[in-house]
Design a protein around this motif. Structure first.
Motif, mmCIF file in Angstrom:
data_model
loop_
_atom_site.group_PDB
_atom_site.id
_atom_site.type_symbol
_atom_site.label_atom_id
_atom_site.label_comp_id
_atom_site.label_asym_id
_atom_site.label_seq_id
_atom_site.Cartn_x
_atom_site.Cartn_y
_atom_site.Cartn_z
ATOM 1 N N LEU A 153 0.849 -1.182 0.000
ATOM 2 C CA LEU A 153 0.000 0.000 0.000
ATOM 3 C C LEU A 153 0.889 1.237 0.000
ATOM 4 O O LEU A 153 1.712 1.418 0.898
ATOM 5 N N LEU A 154 0.736 2.081 -1.029
ATOM 6 C CA LEU A 154 1.449 3.349 -1.090
ATOM 7 C C LEU A 154 0.461 4.473 -0.794
ATOM 8 O O LEU A 154 -0.560 4.616 -1.480
ATOM 9 N N ILE A 155 0.747 5.277 0.229
ATOM 10 C CA ILE A 155 -0.142 6.356 0.637
ATOM 11 C C ILE A 155 0.488 7.690 0.248
ATOM 12 O O ILE A 155 1.581 8.032 0.709
ATOM 13 N N SER A 156 -0.208 8.442 -0.597
ATOM 14 C CA SER A 156 0.309 9.717 -1.092
ATOM 15 C C SER A 156 -0.110 10.852 -0.159
ATOM 16 O O SER A 156 -1.114 11.527 -0.403
ATOM 17 N N LEU A 157 0.667 11.037 0.891
ATOM 18 C CA LEU A 157 0.439 12.179 1.775
ATOM 19 C C LEU A 157 0.917 13.455 1.076
ATOM 20 O O LEU A 157 0.250 14.481 1.099
ATOM 21 N N ASP A 158 2.099 13.380 0.455
ATOM 22 C CA ASP A 158 2.669 14.383 -0.462
ATOM 23 C C ASP A 158 3.172 15.659 0.196
ATOM 24 O O ASP A 158 4.016 16.356 -0.377
ATOM 25 N N PHE A 159 2.682 15.999 1.379
ATOM 26 C CA PHE A 159 3.133 17.195 2.091
ATOM 27 C C PHE A 159 3.279 16.867 3.571
ATOM 28 O O PHE A 159 2.753 15.854 4.040
ATOM 29 N N ILE A 160 3.981 17.719 4.301
ATOM 30 C CA ILE A 160 4.218 17.393 5.720
ATOM 31 C C ILE A 160 3.571 18.393 6.672
ATOM 32 O O ILE A 160 3.812 18.339 7.873
ATOM 33 N N ASP A 161 2.756 19.306 6.141
ATOM 34 C CA ASP A 161 2.038 20.239 7.028
ATOM 35 C C ASP A 161 0.653 20.510 6.451
ATOM 36 O O ASP A 161 0.414 20.365 5.247
ATOM 37 N N ARG A 162 -0.271 20.911 7.312
ATOM 38 C CA ARG A 162 -1.671 21.109 6.929
ATOM 39 C C ARG A 162 -1.840 22.195 5.884
ATOM 40 O O ARG A 162 -2.650 22.066 4.962
ATOM 41 N N GLU A 163 -1.092 23.286 6.023
ATOM 42 C CA GLU A 163 -1.273 24.424 5.120
ATOM 43 C C GLU A 163 -0.940 24.052 3.673
ATOM 44 O O GLU A 163 -1.709 24.351 2.749
ATOM 45 N N SER A 164 0.207 23.417 3.476
ATOM 46 C CA SER A 164 0.611 23.022 2.120
ATOM 47 C C SER A 164 -0.325 21.962 1.568
ATOM 48 O O SER A 164 -0.698 21.998 0.384
ATOM 49 N N TYR A 165 -0.688 21.016 2.415
ATOM 50 C CA TYR A 165 -1.612 19.957 1.998
ATOM 51 C C TYR A 165 -2.918 20.561 1.487
ATOM 52 O O TYR A 165 -3.405 20.214 0.400
ATOM 53 N N LYS A 166 -3.485 21.484 2.261
ATOM 54 C CA LYS A 166 -4.763 22.093 1.875
ATOM 55 C C LYS A 166 -4.625 22.931 0.614
ATOM 56 O O LYS A 166 -5.505 22.931 -0.258
ATOM 57 N N LEU A 167 -3.506 23.639 0.470
ATOM 58 C CA LEU A 167 -3.284 24.492 -0.691
ATOM 59 C C LEU A 167 -3.265 23.678 -1.986
ATOM 60 O O LEU A 167 -3.882 24.066 -2.979
ATOM 61 N N PHE A 168 -2.561 22.550 -1.973
ATOM 62 C CA PHE A 168 -2.394 21.773 -3.198
ATOM 63 C C PHE A 168 -3.488 20.725 -3.407
ATOM 64 O O PHE A 168 -3.792 20.371 -4.540
ATOM 65 N N LYS A 169 -4.073 20.229 -2.327
ATOM 66 C CA LYS A 169 -5.057 19.149 -2.462
ATOM 67 C C LYS A 169 -6.492 19.632 -2.354
ATOM 68 O O LYS A 169 -7.426 18.877 -2.613
ATOM 69 N N GLY A 170 -6.686 20.871 -1.955
ATOM 70 C CA GLY A 170 -8.019 21.454 -1.968
ATOM 71 C C GLY A 170 -8.883 21.124 -0.772
ATOM 72 O O GLY A 170 -10.006 21.627 -0.658
ATOM 73 N N LYS A 171 -8.388 20.294 0.146
ATOM 74 C CA LYS A 171 -9.165 19.940 1.340
ATOM 75 C C LYS A 171 -8.240 19.825 2.538
ATOM 76 O O LYS A 171 -7.053 19.521 2.399
ATOM 77 N N ASP A 172 -8.791 20.011 3.717
ATOM 78 C CA ASP A 172 -7.998 19.999 4.945
ATOM 79 C C ASP A 172 -8.115 18.634 5.619
ATOM 80 O O ASP A 172 -8.772 18.486 6.650
ATOM 81 N N ASN A 173 -7.452 17.631 5.014
ATOM 82 C CA ASN A 173 -7.534 16.262 5.539
ATOM 83 C C ASN A 173 -6.177 15.725 5.977
ATOM 84 O O ASN A 173 -6.001 14.507 6.119
ATOM 85 N N PHE A 174 -5.217 16.609 6.193
ATOM 86 C CA PHE A 174 -3.855 16.180 6.517
ATOM 87 C C PHE A 174 -3.820 15.301 7.765
ATOM 88 O O PHE A 174 -3.252 14.205 7.761
ATOM 89 N N ASP A 175 -4.436 15.759 8.831
ATOM 90 C CA ASP A 175 -4.415 15.006 10.088
ATOM 91 C C ASP A 175 -5.189 13.692 9.963
ATOM 92 O O ASP A 175 -4.821 12.687 10.581
ATOM 93 N N GLU A 176 -6.238 13.704 9.166
ATOM 94 C CA GLU A 176 -7.028 12.486 8.967
ATOM 95 C C GLU A 176 -6.194 11.403 8.285
ATOM 96 O O GLU A 176 -6.255 10.230 8.669
ATOM 97 N N VAL A 177 -5.402 11.792 7.288
ATOM 98 C CA VAL A 177 -4.557 10.818 6.596
ATOM 99 C C VAL A 177 -3.511 10.249 7.546
ATOM 100 O O VAL A 177 -3.285 9.040 7.593
ATOM 101 N N LYS A 178 -2.877 11.117 8.325
ATOM 102 C CA LYS A 178 -1.892 10.638 9.297
ATOM 103 C C LYS A 178 -2.532 9.666 10.287
ATOM 104 O O LYS A 178 -1.935 8.637 10.646
#
Length: 344
Positions: A153-178
């Motif tokens: 299983l490869l999980i594409s988190l792609d960023f290491i902080d909420r702000e960047s994650y939300k900026l590029f992925k369009g949703k604030d799910n960083f903590d949920e993925v972790k």
């Protein structure tokens, strides 16, 4: 110490199973001979592909600005591959296959029948891998993943902080993925699969964050950290030069105008194929919109498609002095393997 030992066992199990599958089905010989045909510029490989990429769906639950599926640039219809289409394909071809990746466009776990597909492929003694964004519709999905027999299983988190994650992925799910990563590892417990990797995407935003990403992977206790160079195509909303890293070693060859590397041949059409959710067979994952359709598994068999006239024409174009396939302009066999940074 025991956690490190268990992680090594998980990796060893993965590699031994791959070795067993390829050796027991004669795929090492098949791949080697097909690659000789590639080396000698022969467009008709005698053996069927050993690797297949299956697109369970091209529907996604994120809005990634770097992805044509998430940013609305994908023009082909959206849908899910029915289990009966996959089962019919696998019944006819499982003897030749060693490795299946469930991913192309979209989020694989949005297909309601994905676990039936995984179970069926595993029952045929095929190595099965999935790439996911790590957003699951419910907590039961975590248990289903571990119980399915999935190998990797490869999980594409792609960023290491909420702000960047939300900026590029369009949703604030960083903590949920972790959180989902942690639940997966807890659910796996002492079992030896799936092998779980976490991915970082190398955009300028992340070029100085590789050490922090590795530290995050260690804290989450995943089996592997993967760092991938970003691909920026015409479909990408952030395709301006400022999007790419400033450090050249983190940029794909294509964007550096390294013609020697870009013009080198690609062996993938000699050993693998990609099947879209609607049954269309295309040369590889870079044909995101299905523009180079080679056939359809709903109306034909893979053996007829594999060395059919459209497949032969595509390979001959690749073997020419100047590759005429636009999808190949941002990839080559040399640049493909150089698109990942080894970190652990």
């Amino acid at each position: 110490m025991m956690k490190v030992f268990h992680k090594n066992l998980v990796y060893l199990r993965k590699m031994l199973f791959l070795l067993y599958i390829f050796a027991s089905r004669g795929r090492f010989i098949a791949i080697s001979i097909n690659l000789l045909y590639f080396a000698f510029h022969k467009a008709r490989p005698p053996f069927m592909p050993s690797f297949i990429q299956i697109e369970p769906t091209n529907i996604c639950n994120l809005s990634c600005s770097l992805c044509p599926c998430g940013n609305g640039q994908l023009t082909r219809p959206k849908g899910n591959m029915p289990f009966h289409t996959f089962k019919s394909f696998l019944d006819k071809n499982h003897g030749n296959l060693a490795f299946i990746v469930f991913y192309n466009m979209g989020e694989p776990f949005l297909n309601e029948e994905i676990f039936k597909m995984i179970n069926y492929a595993v029952s045929k003694k095929i190595f099965v891998k999935i790439s996911t964004n790590g957003l699951f519709k419910d907590k039961d999905t975590v248990k289903k993943i571990v119980d399915s027999g999935l190998d990797e299983l490869l999980i594409s988190l792609d960023f290491i902080d909420r702000e960047s994650y939300k900026l590029f992925k369009g949703k604030d799910n960083f903590d949920e993925v972790k959180s989902n990563v942690s639940m997966l590892l807890k659910e796996r417990g002492s079992a030896l699969k799936p092998f779980i990797s976490l991915q970082l995407l190398l955009v300028r935003e992340n070029q100085d964050k590789i050490p922090a990403f590795i530290d995050l992977c260690r804290r989450l206790e995943v089996d592997r950290a993967v760092v991938k160079k970003a691909r920026v195509g015409d479909y990408c909303k952030k395709s301006d030069p400022g999007f790419l890293p400033t450090d050249k070693k983190y940029i794909r060859d294509f964007y550096l105008n390294d013609k020697r590397k870009v013009d080198s041949g690609c062996l993938r059409p000699w050993v693998s194929a990609t099947i879209l959710w609607d049954g269309a067979v295309v040369p590889c994952c870079l044909d995101m919109d299905g523009k180079y359709k080679l056939g359809d598994i709903r109306y034909s068999t893979l053996d007829k498609i594999w060395n059919g006239p459209l497949s032969l024409d595509f390979r001959r174009a690749m073997l020419g002095k100047k590759n005429t396939a636009p999808i190949c302009r941002e990839c080559s066999i040399k640049s493909y393997f150089g698109n990942f940074i080894k970190v652990n």
